[in-house]
Design a protein around this motif. Structure first.
Motif, PDB file in Angstrom:
ATOM      1  N   SER A 124       0.810  -1.215   0.000  1.00 48.25           N
ATOM      2  CA  SER A 124       0.000   0.000   0.000  1.00 48.25           C
ATOM      3  C   SER A 124       0.845   1.268   0.000  1.00 48.25           C
ATOM      4  O   SER A 124       0.388   2.327  -0.429  1.00 48.25           O
ATOM      5  N   VAL A 125       2.069   1.175   0.507  1.00 42.15           N
ATOM      6  CA  VAL A 125       2.928   2.370   0.544  1.00 42.15           C
ATOM      7  C   VAL A 125       3.990   2.341  -0.546  1.00 42.15           C
ATOM      8  O   VAL A 125       4.776   3.289  -0.673  1.00 42.15           O
ATOM      9  N   TYR A 128       4.880   5.351  -2.777  1.00 44.63           N
ATOM     10  CA  TYR A 128       5.453   6.541  -2.139  1.00 44.63           C
ATOM     11  C   TYR A 128       6.893   6.310  -1.656  1.00 44.63           C
ATOM     12  O   TYR A 128       7.635   7.273  -1.471  1.00 44.63           O
ATOM     13  N   HIS A 226      10.062   9.304   4.301  1.00 46.80           N
ATOM     14  CA  HIS A 226       8.640   9.120   4.577  1.00 46.80           C
ATOM     15  C   HIS A 226       8.408   8.427   5.918  1.00 46.80           C
ATOM     16  O   HIS A 226       9.129   7.495   6.288  1.00 46.80           O
ATOM     17  N   ALA A 276      -0.524  10.447   1.565  1.00 50.76           N
ATOM     18  CA  ALA A 276      -1.508   9.378   1.379  1.00 50.76           C
ATOM     19  C   ALA A 276      -2.268   9.154   2.664  1.00 50.76           C
ATOM     20  O   ALA A 276      -1.697   9.177   3.758  1.00 50.76           O
ATOM     21  N   GLU A 277      -3.565   8.926   2.506  1.00 51.30           N
ATOM     22  CA  GLU A 277      -4.458   8.599   3.619  1.00 51.30           C
ATOM     23  C   GLU A 277      -5.220   7.348   3.221  1.00 51.30           C
ATOM     24  O   GLU A 277      -5.882   7.324   2.185  1.00 51.30           O
ATOM     25  N   GLN A 278      -5.117   6.294   4.018  1.00 51.53           N
ATOM     26  CA  GLN A 278      -5.699   5.006   3.653  1.00 51.53           C
ATOM     27  C   GLN A 278      -6.548   4.467   4.795  1.00 51.53           C
ATOM     28  O   GLN A 278      -6.139   4.509   5.955  1.00 51.53           O
TER      29      GLN A 278
END
Length: 361
Positions: A124-125, A128, A226, A276-278
């Motif tokens: 998911s990351v 980035y 990050h 990013a916001e998940q």
């Protein structure tokens, strides 16, 4: 804070282990659970507002250690926090025999069996942090996430940090390149600017001072690096629907439950930009089955535990087994419902966690 699967030691019967632990627990409980708490706070630890009030009262629903716990909500910033908070003695008492000792084997099976979840986190990351070379996983436990994440990010070197000796095991087993043992805020000055990524997966809610942990993360990141944070979402609809049976309350371990807007503002104030916001990918499909299990476990007679005065008799042990077996069909249905609802967890507001990826500017 994951348990170990790599230690080799003789295993004696559980009831003998419990009996051996009982005198020490009895001595520690001689002063009563009130000895494990700090004074009651009158202001919010996040924003300082005095507009706070009781939100939830519960007990230790997992280990059933003595004590009652209250979560307060700040009516100014909506932060939720344990109040009164456990002191150092209390943290030691309630963590003991959960991730290690008596609870080690059970928790090891749970953590080592979550490879799909760890793989999902790393994937998911990936958009980035694809250029990352060094990654520090804070609160790594025994390094299970790092071991699985290498499958998704084979060119990344993973280090782990944890207070427990599990991080030493992670290094010996090759799950992490380096294992840093100790508190993050204490070790961060010696790791300044070393990492492209710092991750905190379900770590921040255990911290006594979350803002200091974020400051430590900023110090260890290179400019442009990050920070990946995953925490329970106190705004999940499940939190309201299930009340004290919602697993992510996890009292007394979870000291802070931070609404997403608060965390975003804190990150901005420290020089981060959220990229990013998940929600959906951070959700674990366990809410209903966990709530039902907690309720069954609370209703059944207690297991043999060293913080109880004596071992339960044969009749009570048999009754406990009968109660739990009777709940198996309902547990299976709850598991199925969790999986079905997980597909729509984000649009329905049911996601039990959120994940933020933030770039150090």
């Amino acid at each position: 804070m994951n348990p170990s699967s790599g230690r080799s030691r003789p295993q004696r019967p559980r009831h003998e282990t419990v009996a051996a632990l009982r005198p020490a627990y009895r001595a520690e409980l001689a002063d009563g659970p009130q000895a494990f708490f700090e004074p009651l706070r009158l202001t919010c630890p996040w924003c300082g507002s005095a507009r706070i009030g009781g939100h939830l009262r519960t007990s230790d629903l997992l280990q059933h250690k003595p004590g009652n716990f209250r979560i307060d909500r700040c009516h100014s910033c909506r932060h939720l926090f344990q109040n009164p908070r456990l002191n150092a003695r209390g943290l030691d008492f309630y963590y003991r025999d959960f991730y290690d000792g008596l609870g080690e084997r059970q928790l090891d099976g749970m953590f080592s069996g979550r490879a799909a979840s760890y793989r999902r986190r790393a994937a998911s990351v990936l958009p980035y942090v694809g250029e990352a070379k060094r990654w520090l996983d804070v609160g790594t436990g025994h390094g299970h996430f790092c071991e699985v994440a290498r499958e998704v990010l084979p060119d990344v070197v993973f280090d782990g940090l944890d207070r427990s000796d599990g991080v030493d095991l992670a290094a010996r087993e090759g799950r992490v390149e380096r294992g840093h043992r100790g508190g993050f805020t204490e070790l961060a000055p010696g790791l300044t600017g070393e990492y492209d990524v710092v991750s905190m997966f379900h770590y921040l809610e255990h911290s006594t001072e979350p803002i200091r942990e974020l400051e430590a993360a900023r110090a260890t990141l290179r400019p442009g690096g990050h920070l990946v944070i995953e925490v329970p979402d106190p705004d999940s609809r499940y939190a309201r629907l299930l009340g004290r049976w919602w697993l992510p309350w996890l009292q007394p371990q979870h000291l802070h439950l931070v609404p997403m807007a608060n965390l975003r503002r804190a990150l901005a104030g420290l020089g981060f930009t959220v990229v990013a916001e998940q929600h959906g990918s951070a959700h674990e499909a366990v809410d209903l089955v966990a709530a039902l299990w907690l309720a069954l476990d609370e209703a059944a007679p207690r297991d043999d535990l060293p913080w109880l005065p004596a071992r339960p008799g044969r009749v009570r042990r048999a009754l406990r087994t009968a109660v739990l077996l009777a709940g198996v069909p309902a547990l299976l249905l709850a598991t199925l419902a969790d999986r079905i609802l997980a597909r729509s967890a984000e649009p329905l507001g049911l996601a039990n966690a959120y994940r933020l990826v933030a770039r150090r500017d």
